[in-house]
Design a protein around this motif. Structure first.
Motif, PDB file in Angstrom:
ATOM      1  N   TRP A  44       0.685  -1.072   0.033  1.00 51.35           N
ATOM      2  CA  TRP A  44       0.130   0.042  -0.133  1.00 51.35           C
ATOM      3  C   TRP A  44       0.884   1.128  -0.128  1.00 51.35           C
ATOM      4  CZ3 TRP A  44      -5.603   0.943   1.692  1.00 51.35           C
ATOM      5  CH2 TRP A  44      -6.159  -0.150   1.149  1.00 51.35           C
ATOM      6  N   PRO A  45       1.868   1.234   0.806  1.00 53.55           N
ATOM      7  CA  PRO A  45       2.737   2.959   0.519  1.00 53.55           C
ATOM      8  C   PRO A  45       3.081   3.108  -0.529  1.00 53.55           C
ATOM      9  CG  PRO A  45       3.259   1.267   2.759  1.00 53.55           C
ATOM     10  CD  PRO A  45       2.201   0.464   1.783  1.00 53.55           C
ATOM     11  N   GLY A  46       3.465   1.853  -1.543  1.00 55.37           N
ATOM     12  CA  GLY A  46       3.887   2.059  -2.745  1.00 55.37           C
ATOM     13  C   GLY A  46       2.892   3.056  -3.954  1.00 55.37           C
ATOM     14  N   TRP A  47       1.645   2.934  -3.403  1.00 53.40           N
ATOM     15  CA  TRP A  47       0.812   3.634  -4.242  1.00 53.40           C
ATOM     16  C   TRP A  47      -0.077   4.536  -3.493  1.00 53.40           C
ATOM     17  CZ3 TRP A  47      -4.560   2.449  -3.303  1.00 53.40           C
ATOM     18  CH2 TRP A  47      -4.702   1.148  -2.594  1.00 53.40           C
ATOM     19  N   PHE A  48      -0.538   4.343  -2.413  1.00 55.85           N
ATOM     20  CA  PHE A  48      -1.308   5.101  -1.486  1.00 55.85           C
ATOM     21  C   PHE A  48      -0.289   5.960  -0.612  1.00 55.85           C
ATOM     22  CE2 PHE A  48      -6.030   5.076  -0.241  1.00 55.85           C
ATOM     23  CZ  PHE A  48      -6.162   6.454   0.219  1.00 55.85           C
ATOM     24  N   THR A  49      -0.220   7.280  -1.026  1.00 54.26           N
ATOM     25  CA  THR A  49       1.168   8.136  -0.685  1.00 54.26           C
ATOM     26  C   THR A  49       0.695   8.494   0.893  1.00 54.26           C
ATOM     27  OG1 THR A  49       0.198  10.089  -1.470  1.00 54.26           O
ATOM     28  CG2 THR A  49       2.003   8.777  -2.461  1.00 54.26           C
ATOM     29  N   GLN A  50      -0.485   8.596   1.058  1.00 54.73           N
ATOM     30  CA  GLN A  50      -0.886   9.145   2.681  1.00 54.73           C
ATOM     31  C   GLN A  50      -0.380   7.696   3.852  1.00 54.73           C
ATOM     32  OE1 GLN A  50      -1.619  11.963   3.700  1.00 54.73           O
ATOM     33  NE2 GLN A  50      -1.330  12.520   1.591  1.00 54.73           N
ATOM     34  N   VAL A  51      -0.049   6.541   3.219  1.00 54.43           N
ATOM     35  CA  VAL A  51       0.144   5.274   3.984  1.00 54.43           C
ATOM     36  C   VAL A  51       1.585   5.308   4.155  1.00 54.43           C
ATOM     37  CG1 VAL A  51      -0.104   2.862   4.240  1.00 54.43           C
ATOM     38  CG2 VAL A  51      -2.165   4.227   3.312  1.00 54.43           C
ATOM     39  N   THR A  52       2.130   5.271   5.360  1.00 51.17           N
ATOM     40  CA  THR A  52       3.760   5.015   5.386  1.00 51.17           C
ATOM     41  C   THR A  52       3.847   3.731   5.619  1.00 51.17           C
ATOM     42  OG1 THR A  52       3.700   5.636   7.796  1.00 51.17           O
ATOM     43  CG2 THR A  52       4.020   7.321   6.225  1.00 51.17           C
ATOM     44  N   ALA A  53       3.068   2.950   6.299  1.00 51.90           N
ATOM     45  CA  ALA A  53       3.504   1.492   6.547  1.00 51.90           C
ATOM     46  C   ALA A  53       2.100   0.581   6.687  1.00 51.90           C
ATOM     47  CB  ALA A  53       4.225   1.266   8.007  1.00 51.90           C
ATOM     48  N   ALA A  54       2.086  -0.514   6.254  1.00 53.13           N
ATOM     49  CA  ALA A  54       0.773  -1.293   6.394  1.00 53.13           C
ATOM     50  C   ALA A  54       1.447  -2.724   6.506  1.00 53.13           C
ATOM     51  CB  ALA A  54       0.189  -1.234   5.193  1.00 53.13           C
ATOM     52  N   LEU A  55       0.628  -3.439   7.651  1.00 56.99           N
ATOM     53  CA  LEU A  55       1.380  -4.808   7.552  1.00 56.99           C
ATOM     54  C   LEU A  55      -0.023  -5.633   7.945  1.00 56.99           C
ATOM     55  CD1 LEU A  55       4.142  -4.198  10.313  1.00 56.99           C
ATOM     56  CD2 LEU A  55       4.300  -4.749   7.884  1.00 56.99           C
ATOM     57  N   PRO A  56      -0.070  -6.707   7.196  1.00 54.27           N
ATOM     58  CA  PRO A  56      -1.002  -7.794   7.728  1.00 54.27           C
ATOM     59  C   PRO A  56      -0.974  -8.428   8.822  1.00 54.27           C
ATOM     60  CG  PRO A  56       0.384  -8.711   5.992  1.00 54.27           C
ATOM     61  CD  PRO A  56       0.848  -7.334   6.196  1.00 54.27           C
ATOM     62  N   LEU A  57      -2.178  -8.684   9.753  1.00 48.18           N
ATOM     63  CA  LEU A  57      -1.881  -9.304  10.912  1.00 48.18           C
ATOM     64  C   LEU A  57      -2.737 -10.724  10.688  1.00 48.18           C
ATOM     65  CD1 LEU A  57      -2.515  -6.301  13.240  1.00 48.18           C
ATOM     66  CD2 LEU A  57      -0.283  -7.549  12.555  1.00 48.18           C
ATOM     67  N   ASP A  58      -2.762 -11.718  11.800  1.00 49.71           N
ATOM     68  CA  ASP A  58      -3.458 -12.744  11.731  1.00 49.71           C
ATOM     69  C   ASP A  58      -4.039 -13.290  10.584  1.00 49.71           C
ATOM     70  OD1 ASP A  58      -3.471 -12.141  14.744  1.00 49.71           O
ATOM     71  OD2 ASP A  58      -5.029 -10.688  14.475  1.00 49.71           O
ATOM     72  N   GLY A  59      -2.818 -13.554   9.545  1.00 48.78           N
ATOM     73  CA  GLY A  59      -3.289 -14.304   8.499  1.00 48.78           C
ATOM     74  C   GLY A  59      -4.124 -13.602   7.372  1.00 48.78           C
ATOM     75  N   GLY A  60      -4.324 -12.303   7.640  1.00 49.12           N
ATOM     76  CA  GLY A  60      -5.164 -11.275   6.855  1.00 49.12           C
ATOM     77  C   GLY A  60      -6.252 -10.878   7.278  1.00 49.12           C
ATOM     78  N   ALA A  61      -6.621 -11.432   8.614  1.00 48.52           N
ATOM     79  CA  ALA A  61      -7.754 -10.885   9.103  1.00 48.52           C
ATOM     80  C   ALA A  61      -7.736  -9.694   9.729  1.00 48.52           C
ATOM     81  CB  ALA A  61      -8.011 -12.142  10.289  1.00 48.52           C
TER      82      ALA A  61
END
Length: 159
Positions: A44-61
């Motif tokens: 997500w940070p590669g295309w949504f410039t307001q997002v600086t970090a995004a990590l999936p949790l709990d197998g995507g839940a």
């Protein structure tokens, strides 16, 4: 410090006190767009410039998301309909005044591409609701820029 928000269901997308709805088209098909939203959370940070970090949790839940300006979200994914819809609610945040937030991404075929509709459904203090309504233009620009960046990213990956 992060605060717990009111837990809302998917129907909040229609009943929220503040609903910001935006739409834009991309050239990639719905399944490809869906994978970028749901399966490539870290991208997500590669295309949504307001997002600086995004990590999936709990197998995507769930997801941990950080925005510019230091805003942080802990989210629970509430809808995963491949090629059609991806939605999540915010469970914890440090954003002031916010009481509930659910975001829904709807994908519909548009010619050979996809119509992407994003609904930002929120509730909060009177000041939060007022500020969010006043920020509609800026939020819309952020969405349009993000979708344009996503379109470029998906087109480059397909080439």
């Amino acid at each position: 410090m992060a605060r717990r928000l009111r837990s809302v269901d998917l129907d909040f997308v229609e009943s929220a006190p503040v609903r910001l709805v935006f739409a834009a088209d991309v050239s990639a098909p719905p399944d490809t767009v869906y994978r970028a939203l749901a399966d490539d959370v870290e991208g997500w940070p590669g295309w949504f410039t307001q997002v600086t970090a995004a990590l999936p949790l709990d197998g995507g839940a769930g997801r941990d998301v950080r925005l510019r300006g230091g805003i942080a979200f802990r989210e629970t994914v509430v809808a995963t309909d491949p090629g059609e819809r991806y939605a999540y609610r915010v469970d914890r945040t440090n954003a002031p005044g916010m009481q509930a937030l659910l975001e829904e991404w709807r994908l519909t075929p548009a010619g050979t591409g996809t119509r992407v509709q994003w609904t930002f459904a929120a509730d909060g203090s009177a000041l939060f609701r007022f500020t969010l309504r006043r920020a509609r233009g800026a939020v819309g620009r952020s969405f349009r820029d993000a979708v344009r960046n996503l379109d470029r990213r998906l087109s480059a990956a397909a080439a």
